[in-house]
Scaffold this active site. Structure first.
Site, mmCIF file in Angstrom:
data_model
loop_
_atom_site.group_PDB
_atom_site.id
_atom_site.type_symbol
_atom_site.label_atom_id
_atom_site.label_comp_id
_atom_site.label_asym_id
_atom_site.label_seq_id
_atom_site.Cartn_x
_atom_site.Cartn_y
_atom_site.Cartn_z
ATOM 1 N N HIS A 18 -14.269 -4.499 -86.006
ATOM 2 C CA HIS A 18 -14.594 -4.714 -84.594
ATOM 3 C C HIS A 18 -15.255 -3.471 -84.001
ATOM 4 O O HIS A 18 -16.231 -3.573 -83.248
ATOM 5 C CB HIS A 18 -13.314 -5.048 -83.822
ATOM 6 C CG HIS A 18 -12.637 -6.299 -84.287
ATOM 7 N ND1 HIS A 18 -12.603 -7.454 -83.533
ATOM 8 C CD2 HIS A 18 -11.975 -6.591 -85.438
ATOM 9 C CE1 HIS A 18 -11.938 -8.392 -84.195
ATOM 10 N NE2 HIS A 18 -11.539 -7.885 -85.351
ATOM 11 N N ASP A 119 -14.061 -7.451 -76.473
ATOM 12 C CA ASP A 119 -13.824 -8.185 -77.719
ATOM 13 C C ASP A 119 -13.194 -9.534 -77.401
ATOM 14 O O ASP A 119 -12.340 -9.644 -76.522
ATOM 15 C CB ASP A 119 -12.891 -7.370 -78.613
ATOM 16 C CG ASP A 119 -12.926 -7.820 -80.059
ATOM 17 O OD1 ASP A 119 -12.499 -8.962 -80.325
ATOM 18 O OD2 ASP A 119 -13.375 -7.043 -80.906
#
Length: 477
Positions: A18, A119
């Site tokens: 990520h 995210d």
């Protein structure tokens, strides 16, 4: 208005894959002239500073800054895949109020945050953004195909396809539109292999994915030519999608176009660049690269079976073995003599490698991978065929698309990682199906290169993203 500069805060989920994608996006936004704040956890920022020159990477942009926030876990917590929900629960309990207070305090500053990119499994950020009145976009760092399978979970439950019975894992799943002809039970994300639907990890992914529709749009690290049919399905629910991948390649293209070469690693592990010298000594297309990413683990027995298979294949191999990747280590020092001898002749082991550079090296012929999305899309761009051994979450569905849709690799999902299986598949990808897989890989890689070039789909979508952030940061009314 022309003099106003957007200030974008990026909030990644605190895991290597990520962070990689989010940092590449951060640098692209810096190139657009934006002010950017990258909000990392204390734990991961410490690792970045220890193992990279990340500060110098962003030194050309005085409008960029790192800020850190606690993930709420003790210093020694392993933050590993098998304790994923502990991290998730801590983020929601501890990070959310800290994040809220940070944004409220920031609103009083001259250079206040005007936009958030969060995210897609940090959707508490949407609650906070709504509360303080800052526009927000969601960034999912997984493939479009895996995101769509997550999005369809409620429908699968409603039509009785979840939970599925024990036994036949090859039964087709009909409730994911666009995948009815090839998606099997075993190809669904690993957390769907449950007997009840109230499992916390399943409920978490289910809820977070459905909440995507609350943000102003969805950013994906993919490109139109790779996942167009599935993107069409997603757009019926999330019409505003920015496909800007492969991000590592788009960044390189943009840096080149701006005569700027400031790019470097964002790894949470120390890269061992001696493997590049070793690769330089090998003939073209002669090496299989092996890495199971930053999160996956293997047992000691599995590791030894992979090792036997690689040595027995008689092919040269470069293998990344993280220090924390082996569980149940047992008798660590006792490595069979034939493995040590075979590795001396044809192998090279490192704890971490500069993966993008490795995959681009002429000596690399194939990639034995856990099918994480960053690894998959990096391999796609490099035109390197894959052997897929998915570990968890989205990796199961990524591997199915590699083998059945894009046809640029082989899927060993749910197969025993016996030495015989590993040897057979290594020989198959480097000998038996070599030309067939390479043809498919080269074709897809060409589409990827076109997408990140000037006027390509990802290039244009990034330009649209930049303009949309600008307009949403400073609305006319």
């Amino acid at each position: 208005m022309e003099n106003k500069v957007p200030h974008v805060l990026l909030l990644p989920f605190p895991a290597q894959g990520h962070i990689n994608s989010m940092i590449n996006l951060a640098q692209l936004l810096c190139l657009a002239g934006f002010h950017v704040t990258f909000l990392n956890t204390d734990h991961n920022h410490d690792r970045l500073l220890r193992f990279t020159d990340i500060q110098s990477r962003f030194s050309p942009w005085p409008g960029f800054r790192f800020r850190t926030i606690s993930d709420g876990l003790p210093v020694g917590h392993p933050r590993s895949a098998d304790r994923f929900m502990e991290l998730v629960d801590s983020l929601r309990t501890h990070m959310k109020p800290l994040f809220r207070e940070m944004l409220i305090s920031n609103r009083r500053e001259l250079d206040a945050v005007t936009f958030i990119v969060a995210d897609g499994i940090m959707m508490f950020a949407t609650d906070v953004a709504d509360e303080v009145g800052i526009p927000i976009l969601t960034f999912r760092t997984i493939s479009a195909c895996s995101f769509w399978s997550y999005f369809c979970i409620p429908g699968l439950a409603e039509n009785g396809e979840l939970p599925f019975p024990d036994g036949d894992m090859n039964g087709l799943i009909k409730g994911v539109p666009g995948m009815e002809t090839f998606l099997r039970r075993r190809d669904l994300p690993s957390f769907l292999r449950v007997k009840e639907l109230n499992i916390p990890s399943l409920q978490f992914i289910w809820t977070e994915t459905q909440n995507t529709t609350r943000s102003a749009g969805l950013i994906l690290n993919t490109f139109e030519d790779l996942e167009s049919p599935i993107l069409s399905q997603i757009r019926s629910h999330c019409p505003n999608i920015y496909t800007v991948g492969p991000l590592h390649a788009l960044l390189k293209s943009k840096l080149s176009n701006n005569n700027n070469s400031s790019s470097s690693s964002s790894s949470l592990w120390k890269e061992d660049n001696t493997c590049m010298t070793w690769l330089d000594s090998k003939p073209p297309k002669s090496v299989i690269y092996v890495s199971f990413g930053s999160y996956a683990t293997v047992t000691r027995d599995e590791m030894l079976e992979f090792w036997h298979g690689l040595v027995n294949s008689q092919k040269s191999f470069l293998w990344v073995i993280r220090p924390d990747s082996i569980t149940g280590k047992g008798e660590e020092g006792q490595i069979p003599a034939e493995l040590e001898e075979g590795t001396r002749k044809r192998g090279f082991l490192v704890e971490w490698a500069p993966q993008v550079e490795v995959l681009a090296h002429p000596a690399v012929a194939a990639f034995l991978t856990h099918s994480g999305w960053n690894s998959t899309v990096e391999s796609v761009f490099a035109g390197v065929p894959m052997i897929c051994w998915p570990f968890f979450a989205d990796q199961q569905i990524n591997s199915r698309f590699v083998s059945e849709v894009w046809r640029d690799g082989l899927d060993m999902k749910d197969l025993s990682c016996s030495r015989e299986t590993v040897e057979k598949l290594v020989r198959e990808v480097m000998e038996g199906k070599r030309e067939e897989l390479r043809t498919s890989s080269n074709k897809i890689a060409e589409f990827a290169r076109q997408s990140v070039g000037v006027g390509g789909s990802s290039w244009n979508n990034l330009e649209r993203l930049i303009e949309d952030i600008r307009s949403m940061s400073f609305p006319l009314h």
